[in-house]
Design an enzyme around this catalytic site. Sequence first.
Site, short mmCIF file in Angstrom:
data_model
loop_
_atom_site.label_atom_id
_atom_site.label_comp_id
_atom_site.label_asym_id
_atom_site.label_seq_id
_atom_site.Cartn_x
_atom_site.Cartn_y
_atom_site.Cartn_z
N CYS A 34 0.82 -1.21 0.00
CA CYS A 34 0.00 0.00 0.00
C CYS A 34 0.85 1.27 0.00
O CYS A 34 0.35 2.37 -0.15
CB CYS A 34 -0.93 0.00 1.20
SG CYS A 34 -2.12 -1.35 1.13
N ASP A 36 2.76 2.54 2.53
CA ASP A 36 3.19 3.15 3.79
C ASP A 36 3.24 2.17 4.95
O ASP A 36 2.35 1.35 5.13
CB ASP A 36 2.39 4.41 4.18
CG ASP A 36 0.97 4.43 3.64
OD1 ASP A 36 0.35 3.35 3.57
OD2 ASP A 36 0.48 5.53 3.32
N CYS A 59 4.92 8.45 2.04
CA CYS A 59 4.97 9.74 1.39
C CYS A 59 5.22 10.86 2.41
O CYS A 59 5.35 10.62 3.60
CB CYS A 59 3.66 10.00 0.66
SG CYS A 59 2.24 10.01 1.76
N CYS A 103 -3.32 8.77 5.91
CA CYS A 103 -2.02 8.79 6.61
C CYS A 103 -2.20 9.15 8.07
O CYS A 103 -1.54 8.60 8.96
CB CYS A 103 -1.07 9.80 5.98
SG CYS A 103 -0.60 9.39 4.30
#
Lengths: 147, 396
Positions: A34, A36, A59, A103
């Site tokens: 995915c 992360d 990211c 995130c």
Amino acid sequence: MTYSDKVMDHFSNPRNIGELKNADGIGEVGNAKCGDIMKMYIKVKNDVISDVKFKTFGCGAAIATSSMATEMVKGKNIKEALKITNKAVMEALDGLPPVKVHCSVLAEQAIKSALWDYYEKQGIDPLPILGKICNQNSEHDGCSCCT
Amino acid sequence: MSHIVYADNAATTPVSDLVLNSMLPYHSNFYGNPSSLYKIGREAKKAVEQSREQVAGCLGALSNEIFFTSGGSEANNWAIRGIGYNLAKQGKKHIIASAFEHHSVLNILDVLKKDGFEITYLNVYKEGIIRPEDLKNAIRPDTALVTIMYANNEIGTIQPIQEIGNICKEYSIIFHTDAVQAVGNIPIDVKSLNIDLLSLSAHKLHGPKGIGALYIKKGTKILNLIEGGAQERGKRAGTENTAGIIGLSIALKDACDHIKERTKKLSLMRDRLIDGALKIEYSSLNGDRKNRLPGNVSMCFNGIEGESLLLKLDAMGICASSGSACTSGSLDPSHVLLAIGLPHEVAHGSLRLTLSDQNTEEDVSYILECLPLIVKELRDISPLWEKIINKKVKSF
């Protein structure tokens, strides 16, 4: 898609970066597929998160949210720390672009995951305290299970 | 930050002084409508037609085979829609494309699919190149169109256009190629390559944004794109973007006139960049090394994510791009990297550096100085990298 100055600051100068030796709890959420993975290390003293460190693959927003989340829980007692939601992390960063909201959820889950490990090591059942953790580690959940 | 190293020329390029100066009089002096009868209109018309001839000349086409558009995406949309719907009337509703076309091709194909077209996507294999035998096998009696890009925008791999053109000619199937990345970088002669339609854009060649062209071989039946005035032989109405058209033709001519020396210079810089970047452990080049655009470097670095790599490069003054999910605005990495068989976790760590003749050897040195430091910095904080070096996950 643009990041706020605060996101850029936490991305460029992440706080609490690294590992903790003799951590009382280590949690990891996310997966490589995915894009992360967050790993959190915590030290707990008298129910207070006395120290916290993290490592993140991901990211700019993933790194910035982990940094901000560690800053927000450090020095807090566990009960207070658990009140910190992904929304609070986002607000502290002056917002995130919509595609990056997951995130912040991941950062919240990473803290919980470290606490889960801590409670398990203490012989305490974490489920009633923490609830279920969405850690994306199961391929079946897909990459957006947290959003 | 004083100096910028611009290494994203596949995204767009700066307009050259030569092009800009050639355009200016058509904003200020010859602003007349090219359809008007008075002198400043006639001058504009003359310049538009001279430009058409010049563009045609660079491609080995006739000037009445060049139709100006607003850019590459419009040209691609027009070619596929205009040929597809026209041939559908004869019951031909099958189109063949490569699996890694630009979105301006893939998304219009999706529209046609909803209208009952069937699309065959050719495998591009790990080299990022289609195989002509696969094309032959995909052809059916109801195949209306083959649309295969000349060179890929992300990994720069060049397709076997001559063989594709020959096959299409043999089976009497119309062949369109999206040559936006190739034009000006590779010598193109549409006649000997048997190309029926070709899309191009100015802003990839130091020309202005908002202008491109579609080459349509004489005699090819295509539906009109815009109804209105008689511009572009009535097929694409609208007052001409005079200055843009001039800019396109000057940019294209300049690129074609210097193609040999620029290819040589760019290939040398590209190869030094690839060799230097490959010295970083757990890195790999995406797509075939030999059959690629002279300025394209596309790589993957295991254990890190592309967007954070771009942000760190930006902080050092280097402009680049990535096919990682985080930069595509979705949760999946680029369809191009997946099409060449890269697993998601590797594709997330992709980086594209694309050079133009305005780059220098110093730029390459600077990138090679910064890149290993940034990759190391990100790997040092990456739990995935930790797993890779502890052999807990497979690397590629």
